[in-house]
Scaffold this active site. Structure first.
Site, PDB file in Angstrom:
ATOM      1  N   ARG A  54      -1.667 -16.652  -6.384  1.00  0.00           N
ATOM      2  CA  ARG A  54      -0.959 -17.767  -5.752  1.00  0.00           C
ATOM      3  C   ARG A  54      -0.534 -17.498  -4.317  1.00  0.00           C
ATOM      4  O   ARG A  54      -0.802 -18.295  -3.417  1.00  0.00           O
ATOM      5  CB  ARG A  54       0.318 -18.129  -6.531  1.00  0.00           C
ATOM      6  CG  ARG A  54       0.138 -19.069  -7.674  1.00  0.00           C
ATOM      7  CD  ARG A  54       1.142 -18.724  -8.742  1.00  0.00           C
ATOM      8  NE  ARG A  54       0.787 -17.417  -9.225  1.00  0.00           N
ATOM      9  CZ  ARG A  54      -0.122 -17.225 -10.192  1.00  0.00           C
ATOM     10  NH1 ARG A  54      -0.655 -18.252 -10.792  1.00  0.00           N
ATOM     11  NH2 ARG A  54      -0.472 -16.011 -10.569  1.00  0.00           N
ATOM     12  N   THR A  55       0.176 -16.402  -4.119  1.00  0.00           N
ATOM     13  CA  THR A  55       0.793 -16.186  -2.812  1.00  0.00           C
ATOM     14  C   THR A  55      -0.291 -16.026  -1.743  1.00  0.00           C
ATOM     15  O   THR A  55      -0.243 -16.671  -0.693  1.00  0.00           O
ATOM     16  CB  THR A  55       1.702 -14.940  -2.851  1.00  0.00           C
ATOM     17  OG1 THR A  55       2.530 -15.030  -4.009  1.00  0.00           O
ATOM     18  CG2 THR A  55       2.549 -14.837  -1.610  1.00  0.00           C
ATOM     19  N   LYS A  83      -8.222   6.163   3.887  1.00  0.00           N
ATOM     20  CA  LYS A  83      -8.601   7.383   4.631  1.00  0.00           C
ATOM     21  C   LYS A  83      -7.370   8.098   5.174  1.00  0.00           C
ATOM     22  O   LYS A  83      -7.484   8.971   6.029  1.00  0.00           O
ATOM     23  CB  LYS A  83      -9.541   6.995   5.777  1.00  0.00           C
ATOM     24  CG  LYS A  83     -10.873   6.442   5.299  1.00  0.00           C
ATOM     25  CD  LYS A  83     -11.826   6.135   6.449  1.00  0.00           C
ATOM     26  CE  LYS A  83     -11.621   4.745   6.968  1.00  0.00           C
ATOM     27  NZ  LYS A  83     -12.560   4.347   8.030  1.00  0.00           N
ATOM     28  N   ARG A 104       1.964  -8.091   1.401  1.00  0.00           N
ATOM     29  CA  ARG A 104       2.426  -7.733   0.047  1.00  0.00           C
ATOM     30  C   ARG A 104       2.129  -6.250  -0.162  1.00  0.00           C
ATOM     31  O   ARG A 104       1.018  -5.788   0.127  1.00  0.00           O
ATOM     32  CB  ARG A 104       1.730  -8.552  -1.038  1.00  0.00           C
ATOM     33  CG  ARG A 104       2.065  -8.009  -2.435  1.00  0.00           C
ATOM     34  CD  ARG A 104       1.623  -8.905  -3.548  1.00  0.00           C
ATOM     35  NE  ARG A 104       2.426 -10.110  -3.609  1.00  0.00           N
ATOM     36  CZ  ARG A 104       2.342 -11.000  -4.588  1.00  0.00           C
ATOM     37  NH1 ARG A 104       1.498 -10.815  -5.595  1.00  0.00           N
ATOM     38  NH2 ARG A 104       3.092 -12.082  -4.576  1.00  0.00           N
ATOM     39  N   HIS A 132      10.934 -11.508  -2.779  1.00  0.00           N
ATOM     40  CA  HIS A 132       9.756 -12.377  -2.620  1.00  0.00           C
ATOM     41  C   HIS A 132      10.291 -13.700  -2.046  1.00  0.00           C
ATOM     42  O   HIS A 132      10.347 -14.715  -2.730  1.00  0.00           O
ATOM     43  CB  HIS A 132       9.094 -12.570  -3.979  1.00  0.00           C
ATOM     44  CG  HIS A 132       7.717 -13.160  -3.947  1.00  0.00           C
ATOM     45  ND1 HIS A 132       7.167 -13.747  -2.814  1.00  0.00           N
ATOM     46  CD2 HIS A 132       6.758 -13.256  -4.919  1.00  0.00           C
ATOM     47  CE1 HIS A 132       5.946 -14.176  -3.097  1.00  0.00           C
ATOM     48  NE2 HIS A 132       5.676 -13.884  -4.361  1.00  0.00           N
TER      49      HIS A 132
HETATM   50  N1   CP Z   1       4.213 -15.919  -7.918  1.00  0.00           N
HETATM   51  C1   CP Z   1       3.379 -14.990  -7.392  1.00  0.00           C
HETATM   52  O1   CP Z   1       3.773 -14.176  -6.524  1.00  0.00           O
HETATM   53  O2   CP Z   1       2.102 -15.044  -7.857  1.00  0.00           O
HETATM   54  P1   CP Z   1       0.926 -14.097  -7.376  1.00  0.00           P
HETATM   55  O3   CP Z   1       1.276 -12.689  -7.801  1.00  0.00           O
HETATM   56  O4   CP Z   1      -0.311 -14.608  -8.046  1.00  0.00           O
HETATM   57  O5   CP Z   1       0.857 -14.174  -5.883  1.00  0.00           O
END
Ligand code: CP
Length: 308
Positions: A54-55, A83, A104, A132
């Site tokens: 999603r993100t 590396k 991320r 998040h």
């Molecule tokens: N909600 C969320 O962060 O989903 P993903 O891990 O798929 O990005």
């Protein structure tokens, strides 16, 4: 000019109520007047050192819908981190290529660290068990969409509250809006005290529970979460599963949210219920991320929507 212009977004605590309102209103404006917002010639770097559906894809979709372009990677094995290159050098290099970096990473604090190594705006797309923030913004947008307010709502937060970064960001943000919070988890996965301290400081009422059934009738929102198995030393059983039978005790206006991905926390037989709002919530991620990108990257704007 927006106060978010050219800024990093590292933690939900970076945002006050006014800035959260600005983002939610912008998302509504983009929903109503999508053609008003363009980010032509913008290059977004999508840097995912942990799995995501999603993100990552909603940020990339958001950027492309605004007219921008995307570079990036979905796993660290395809980068020179493999590396031995440091995160600091990686971010500095990418910051010289792109206009914004979506990051991320499995380590808590990685986005903050990254932001010290580039002046290119960094958006934290999840740093370990810490935060998040963009998930929280889409959660707030969805709650406001369904209840027309963020104030004084009764909200159950259910599941892995210890490792769940979406929970940590959401609870910190909700503290602005005087909710009544019910934390439902096994004692071993209780919400960290660093978060509940913030609630105490703001006078937010909250309580701890292990039984989900008894809490369901009290709530306007039930926010389910999965076990963050990737952050656990030992595997555990999924502590709660929301079943069709349980819907009978919900208030008619109650909505079930989940940041997704789900494992076994919500029985798929519920998906067609009017209470089930998690797929709408997920879809709202594109709009909210369009709003975030446009506020950070676009200097001037005229908002046409009435505040949502
Ligand atoms: N909600 C969320 O962060 O989903 P993903 O891990 O798929 O990005």
């Amino acid at each position: 000019m927006s106060s978010l212009y050219k800024k990093h977004l590292l933690s939900i605590d970076d945002l006050g109520i006014a800035e959260i309102d600005t983002i939610l209103t912008r998302a509504k404006d983009i929903q109503e007047y999508p053609k008003n917002y363009r980010l032509d010639n913008i290059l977004l770097a999508s840097c995912f050192f942990e799995p995501s559906t999603r993100t990552r894809l909603s940020f990339e979709t958001a950027c492309i819908r605004l007219g921008g372009k995307v570079i990036g990677f979905g796993e660290k094995n395809t980068t020179s981190i493999q590396k031995g290159e440091s995160l600091a050098d990686t971010v500095r290099i990418i910051g010289d290529m792109a206009d914004i970096i979506i990051l991320r990473h499995p380590s808590a604090g990685s986005s903050l660290w990254a932001s010290k190594n580039t002046s290119t705006p960094i958006i934290n797309a999840g740093d370990g068990a810490n935060q998040h923030p963009t998930q929280t913004l889409l959660d707030l947008f969805t709650i406001k969409q369904t209840h027309h307010t963020l104030e004084n709502l009764s909200i159950a937060i259910v599941g892995d509250l210890y490792y769940g970064r979406t929970v940590h960001s959401l609870v910190s943000a909700l503290a602005h809006y005087q909710p009544r919070l019910y934390f439902v988890s096994p004692p071993s996965l209780s919400i960290p005290e660093t978060i509940t301290q913030k609630l105490k400081q703001k006078g937010v009422k909250f309580s701890y529970h292990t039984d989900l059934w008894s809490i369901l009738p009290k709530c306007s929102i039930v926010y389910m979460t999965r076990l963050q198995k990737e952050r656990m030393q030992q595997t555990q059983q999924v502590p709660y599963t929301l079943t069709k039978k349980m819907l009978s005790v919900l208030q008619p206006h109650c909505k079930i949210l989940h940041p997704m991905p789900r494992n076994d926390e919500i029985d798929p037989s519920i998906d067609s219920s009017t209470h089930a709002w998690y797929f709408v919530q997920s879809k709202n991620g594109i709009l909210v991320r369009q709003a975030i990108l446009s506020l950070i990257l676009q200097k001037e704007y005229t908002c046409l929507a009435v505040p949502c």
